[in-house]
Design a protein around this motif. Structure first.
Motif: not given
Length: 675
Positions: A605-630
């Motif tokens: 659910d997290l991969v598909r819908f994002g952090k609104s689906k956090l229940k068991i996990f916390t923001e320590k285990e779920y993190y969104e950030n950018t990467i440099d494609p190059k």
């Protein structure tokens, strides 16, 4: 203890059967040769060999002329009708997954269900009615009886379902039997109940394979690991049969003859060829399978006759007796994958060229399939198929989706055929493992059509190998667990597969150094065309016993280049809720200790819908950030640890410092006082 009134119960019930004019047979009487043989071949209620003798048995036909064996067991005590486990299932196995002979012996329904499983295991009957009846005498000498009626079938994996409550056996009478069977046909297990049963049966398979392997290892000399795998495969193919076309080989047909062309190996091989001919498999594939099995089945040693029996007949009998029920009830499990893991766990891995072949546990396979968004209309491929475990998981997901969404039985059947024949494609280079992949898919009802023995990097052109040969396979889901030694840890497979797809999703499990420096050039080229959606850090021991490398799952959206502002979902899944061990003798090496199933669903659910689906996990285990494609080395990020001190931290530090100061002063004073 009260005296058993079993004779009275038998008398009462048999009297009913007689009054309905049913062709019932008592303990010593025969119904037909197939049923008699099954009851004598199956292990007895005490775990030994001998004969299983239900108190009464009947073979009835309904209006469609389908046969239903009815097996009845009587007891003569109060509270001896049925023993259920905490899930409400007939408890014929203990916590170690071994037969619970105490229950099978003591309770009427449990005994009847045991007999029904004998028929499921050793006959072609797939729908059986097991009836238990017991009773006692009241203080006034009146007989009080209870009846338990259970349906045992392929569809409930032999576990049995209660049909209803009955006060006599008149539901078996000719005028009521069709209505009774209609009721039986409507019994449905929920997906959750079925999954639970499946999980239980899969644990049994693991244990049975371990014991079988140990038995052959201890008792049958001169059979190599590879031969063991092939013997199991050959025995299953010879005994699986095709309804109305190829009869299953019975162990009594192996005569251990020394006559040329009629040795036990020749007989098994002929049956396998008949089975493969009906299966409409490409001729080169048939040749490949029969040639490989021929090498094992026709060797002189294994066909040599001692004491009137060949080693091959002994091993064949053991395999069929131990495993028959699991493939008869049509478990859609990665059967040869389990077999493969079990057999190769016995090989020393040090010199083994198969060190590179690490099979994906089925719960991880299922996760990859869901992350790649596989459904009934997907076209799924795998460029390093192994024993086809990932494709089996994909096929199960597709068939389930079809079952849940296509209401017309005819249309659903057509869709199931199409899924197996046209919507799966696998590539495997190592011949022994390719063999296992073919076997696995044949046993699964044959999705083996497009399992190809070619090099996916050098020789594969993206086209079907069979059926629609020459046309492009329209892949829109890619799943992979690549060999570690491949270029870029296996990212070469990912670049190649994604480059041949127009749309869809991919989920791969790979050594995580691929995302942090081992595959820079591949990663940069991949991101120039495809998007990295998520990076999931897996538990270090997910491949326990095979390897202990850190793996990650990377999820991609195909054919949309990765923008630098794209948010990637980084999930630390080191705690997936399972505890694993690697003990040879353990009943199970996998225990759900902390909401494992819910955690797996949450990751999907997290991969598909994002952090609104956090229940068991916390923001320590779920993190969104950018990467440099190059960049190509920044795919394994984790949530930053906040190092900025709070006022609380400051107060604690000052308190600690003052406490230290005071204790130092006091020490010094003590010191000066002592001088």
């Amino acid at each position: 203890m009260a005296q058993s009134i079993e004779p009275n119960i038998a008398d009462l019930a048999n009297g009913w059967l007689k009054s309905y004019e049913l062709p019932y047979k008592l303990e010593q009487e025969s119904v037909n040769a197939e049923i008699d043989k099954a009851l004598s071949d199956y292990f007895t209620k005490n775990g030994g060999t001998g004969a299983n003798r239900p108190d009464a048995k009947i073979l009835l036909q309904n209006k469609n002329l389908d046969y239903y064996p009815i097996l009845i067991e009587y007891k003569g005590y109060k509270d001896k009708l049925v023993k259920l486990d905490k899930e409400g299932q007939v408890e014929n196995r203990n916590t170690k997954n071994e037969p619970n002979f105490k229950n099978i012996n003591s309770f009427a329904v449990n005994g009847a269900v045991h007999y029904a499983n004998a028929l499921l295991h050793h006959t072609n009957y797939t729908d059986i009615i097991a009836i238990g009846m017991t009773g006692y005498k009241s203080e006034r000498g009146k007989i009080r009886h209870e009846i338990g009626v259970y349906y045992i079938s392929k569809s409930n994996l032999g576990a049995g379902q209660k049909v209803g409550d009955y006060s006599d056996l008149s539901f078996l009478a000719p005028k009521n039997f069709d209505a009774f069977i209609e009721k039986v046909k409507k019994l449905q297990l929920s997906q959750e109940e079925l999954d639970k049963l499946k999980e239980q049966r899969e644990k049994e398979i693991d244990q049975t394979l371990t014991k079988l392997n140990q038995h052959i290892f201890d008792n049958e000399k001169g059979i190599s690991e590879k031969d063991r795998v092939y013997l199991v495969a050959a025995s299953i193919m010879a005994t699986i049969g095709v309804p109305n076309k190829v009869t299953a080989l019975d162990k009594s047909e192996l005569k251990s003859s020394v006559e040329k062309g009629n040795k036990d190996g020749d007989i098994i091989l002929r049956k396998i060829k008949a089975f493969l001919d009906i299966k409409d498999i490409p001729s080169e594939k048939k040749l490949f399978v029969t040639r490989a099995l021929d090498n094992t089945l026709t060797t002189e040693n294994i066909n040599k006759v001692e004491n009137g029996e060949s080693q091959l007949k002994r091993v064949f009998t053991k395999i069929v007796d131990d495993l028959g029920i699991y493939y008869k009830i049509g478990l859609t499990t990665d059967f040869t994958g389990k077999l493969f893991n079990e057999m190769y766990s016995w090989l020393g891995f040090s010199q083994d060229k198969l060190n590179d072949v690490v099979l994906t546990p089925n719960y991880v396979a299922s996760l990859l399939v869901k992350l790649a968004r596989v459904n009934k209309d997907s076209f799924v491929w795998d460029f390093a198929t192994g024993s086809a475990g990932l494709l089996v998981a994909a096929m199960n997901e597709m068939l389930n989706d079809a079952k849940n969404n296509i209401k017309s039985p005819e249309e659903r059947t057509q869709k199931e055929i199409k899924i197996k024949a046209e919507q799966l494609l696998g590539l495997e280079l190592l011949p022994d493992i390719y063999m296992l992949a073919i076997l696995n898919m044949i046993l699964m009802g044959d999705g083996s059509s497009n399992i190809l023995n070619i090099d996916s990097i050098k020789d594969f052109d993206g086209k079907y190998g069979f059926g629609r040969a020459g046309s492009k396979f329209p892949a829109d889901a890619f799943i992979l667990n690549p060999p570690y030694s491949a270029l870029g840890n296996g990212m070469n497979f990912v670049e190649r597969a994604l480059g041949m797809m127009n749309k869809g999703y991919a989920a791969i499990i790979i050594q995580n150094s691929a995302g942090s420096g081992k595959a820079i050039d591949y990663n940069k080229r991949i991101l120039a065309k495809h998007t990295l959606i998520a990076s999931i850090r897996m538990p270090i021991d997910v491949f326990i016993g095979k390897s202990s490398v850190q793996t990650n799952i990377y999820v991609f959206k195909v054919n949309e280049k990765h923008h630098k502002d794209e948010m990637v979902r980084f999930i630390d899944f080191s705690n997936d809720g399972y505890a694993r061990s690697n003990r040879k003798k353990a009943n199970t090496n996998l225990k759900d200790t902390d909401q494992a199933k819910e955690r797996y669903q949450e990751v999907i659910d997290l991969v598909r819908f994002g952090k609104s689906k956090l229940k068991i996990f916390t923001e320590k285990e779920y993190y969104e950030n950018t990467i440099d494609p190059k960049n190509g080395t920044d795919w394994n990020q984790s949530a930053p640890i906040d190092t900025k001190p709070t006022l609380q931290d400051f107060k604690k530090t000052v308190t600690d410092y003052l406490a230290w100061e005071v204790s130092s002063l006091l020490k010094n004073q003590d010191g000066s006082l002592g001088k």
